[in-house]
Design a protein around this motif. Structure first.
Motif, short mmCIF file in Angstrom:
data_model
loop_
_atom_site.label_atom_id
_atom_site.label_comp_id
_atom_site.label_asym_id
_atom_site.label_seq_id
_atom_site.Cartn_x
_atom_site.Cartn_y
_atom_site.Cartn_z
N SER A 14 5.64 8.92 -3.20
CA SER A 14 4.67 8.22 -2.37
C SER A 14 5.34 7.68 -1.14
CB SER A 14 3.99 7.07 -3.14
OG SER A 14 3.27 7.56 -4.25
N LYS A 63 5.26 -2.08 -11.51
CA LYS A 63 4.72 -3.33 -10.99
C LYS A 63 5.41 -3.70 -9.68
CE LYS A 63 3.16 -5.24 -15.40
NZ LYS A 63 3.06 -6.45 -16.25
N GLU A 87 0.85 -1.19 0.00
CA GLU A 87 0.00 0.00 0.00
C GLU A 87 0.89 1.24 0.00
OE1 GLU A 87 -3.13 0.04 -0.42
OE2 GLU A 87 -3.61 -2.08 -0.11
N LYS A 92 0.81 -6.20 -7.54
CA LYS A 92 0.02 -5.03 -7.94
C LYS A 92 0.70 -4.39 -9.14
CE LYS A 92 -1.92 -2.66 -4.75
NZ LYS A 92 -2.26 -1.77 -3.60
N GLU A 93 -0.09 -3.78 -10.00
CA GLU A 93 0.46 -2.98 -11.08
C GLU A 93 -0.21 -1.62 -11.10
OE1 GLU A 93 -1.90 -4.55 -15.00
OE2 GLU A 93 -0.14 -5.70 -14.37
N LEU A 94 0.60 -0.58 -11.38
CA LEU A 94 0.15 0.80 -11.30
C LEU A 94 0.49 1.51 -12.60
CD1 LEU A 94 1.76 1.54 -7.81
CD2 LEU A 94 -0.63 0.92 -8.21
N ASN A 95 -0.45 2.31 -13.08
CA ASN A 95 -0.21 3.16 -14.23
C ASN A 95 -0.58 4.58 -13.82
OD1 ASN A 95 -0.12 4.59 -16.64
ND2 ASN A 95 -0.89 2.88 -17.86
N PHE A 96 0.42 5.44 -13.71
CA PHE A 96 0.21 6.81 -13.25
C PHE A 96 -0.21 7.75 -14.38
CE2 PHE A 96 2.81 4.88 -9.99
CZ PHE A 96 2.38 5.46 -8.81
#
Length: 292
Positions: free
Chosen positions: A290, A248, A4, A259-263
């Motif tokens: 972050s 990722k 998180e 988890k995968e994140l696309n900003f």
């Protein structure tokens, strides 16, 4: 434990080739493809200072907290030293004959270590007027990144577009091993503890290497849909970035995707995590900060 992250700050700029986080102040240092460095306060969300370094890319810059310096490396082959308070230019010297891709600061010795498209790694001693102390040759193509073993700072690993990683012993001034396996150039390297090396490549894979045996012990084929550009580790997580625009998060033990994140900020070029679990990522159009 789930990964998180609490979003803290975003900067909007040209392509961010490198990010670094100050250990004592809420500052993130961004190095831009346009030749500028920026220091942002991610708590107040304000620009502290912008310095134009060179007309082309600054590919790496680092805080040197114990000296209150900022160290930059750019496409003109020069390393520059700035005072972190006054931002005055204190020293500049020619380090390489081609683009400097990566610099790292030795945690205990007065060393700046640089790696370049001229296929060399060089060690500079600031207590001896930035004299060249060591040089390592052996790669056959550009050296994209270097990383020190966090538990044994005499061990350095380099990632190169010649498809290999090399392990070097700074104390003995020699090459220890070459790691072969990637099908295309290797862009990034990091350590999990002192027993495992991880690498990311233009073949879109992440590989895991046993430091003792020098063998590949696992690989994540198709970890990303484009070149893997950066790797970092924190707690039980590996964080990878790619030109596919995704960040990722992988478990260090199971190597499973968590988890995968696309900003939505374009390709990922750089990443940094400090001891307080604050991390920053550099993209085509800026940087984010972050807190894990």
């Amino acid at each position: 434990m789930d990964f998180e992250a609490v979003f803290k700050f975003v900067s909007h700029s040209e392509r961010v080739k490198c990010v670094d986080i100050h250990p004592d102040h809420p500052w993130v240092l961004t190095s831009l493809h346009s030749g500028v460095i920026q220091i942002w306060n991610y708590e107040t969300k304000t620009l502290v200072k912008a310095i134009e370094i060179y007309e082309k890319s600054v590919r790496s810059s680092k805080f040197i907290p114990r000296k209150n310096w900022i160290c930059t490396a750019s496409d003109d082959g020069l390393i520059r030293i700035f005072d972190v308070q006054s931002f005055a230019l204190l020293h500049v010297f020619e380090a390489h004959s081609d683009f400097i891709r990566s610099i790292t600061i030795h945690p205990t010795l007065p060393y700046i270590i640089s790696a370049s498209d001229d296929k060399t790694i060089k060690v500079w001693d600031w207590e001896k007027e930035f004299r060249l102390e060591q040089q390592f040759d052996g790669h056959l193509h550009y050296i994209m990144q270097i990383a020190l073993n966090p538990n044994d700072s005499s061990i350095l690993v380099s990632a190169s577009l010649d498809k290999t990683l090399k392990i070097w012993n700074l104390r003995e001034e020699k090459e220890i091993a070459t790691l072969n396996g990637h099908q295309k150039g290797v862009n990034c390297v990091a350590f999990i503890g002192d027993s495992t090396i991880i690498s990311g490549s233009d073949d879109n894979s992440i590989r895991f290497w046993n430091y003792q045996t020098k063998q590949c012990i696992d690989r994540l084929e198709g970890a990303h849909q484009n070149n893997v550009t950066f790797l970092a580790t924190v707690k039980e997580w590996i964080i990878s970035g790619s030109e596919d625009n995704f960040v990722k998060i992988w478990n260090t033990k199971s190597h499973r995707l968590g988890k995968e994140l696309n900003f939505e900020m374009g390709r990922v070029w750089s990443m940094c995590i400090n001891d307080s679990d604050v991390f920053s990522v550099g993209f085509d159009s800026g940087a984010v900060v972050s807190k894990i």
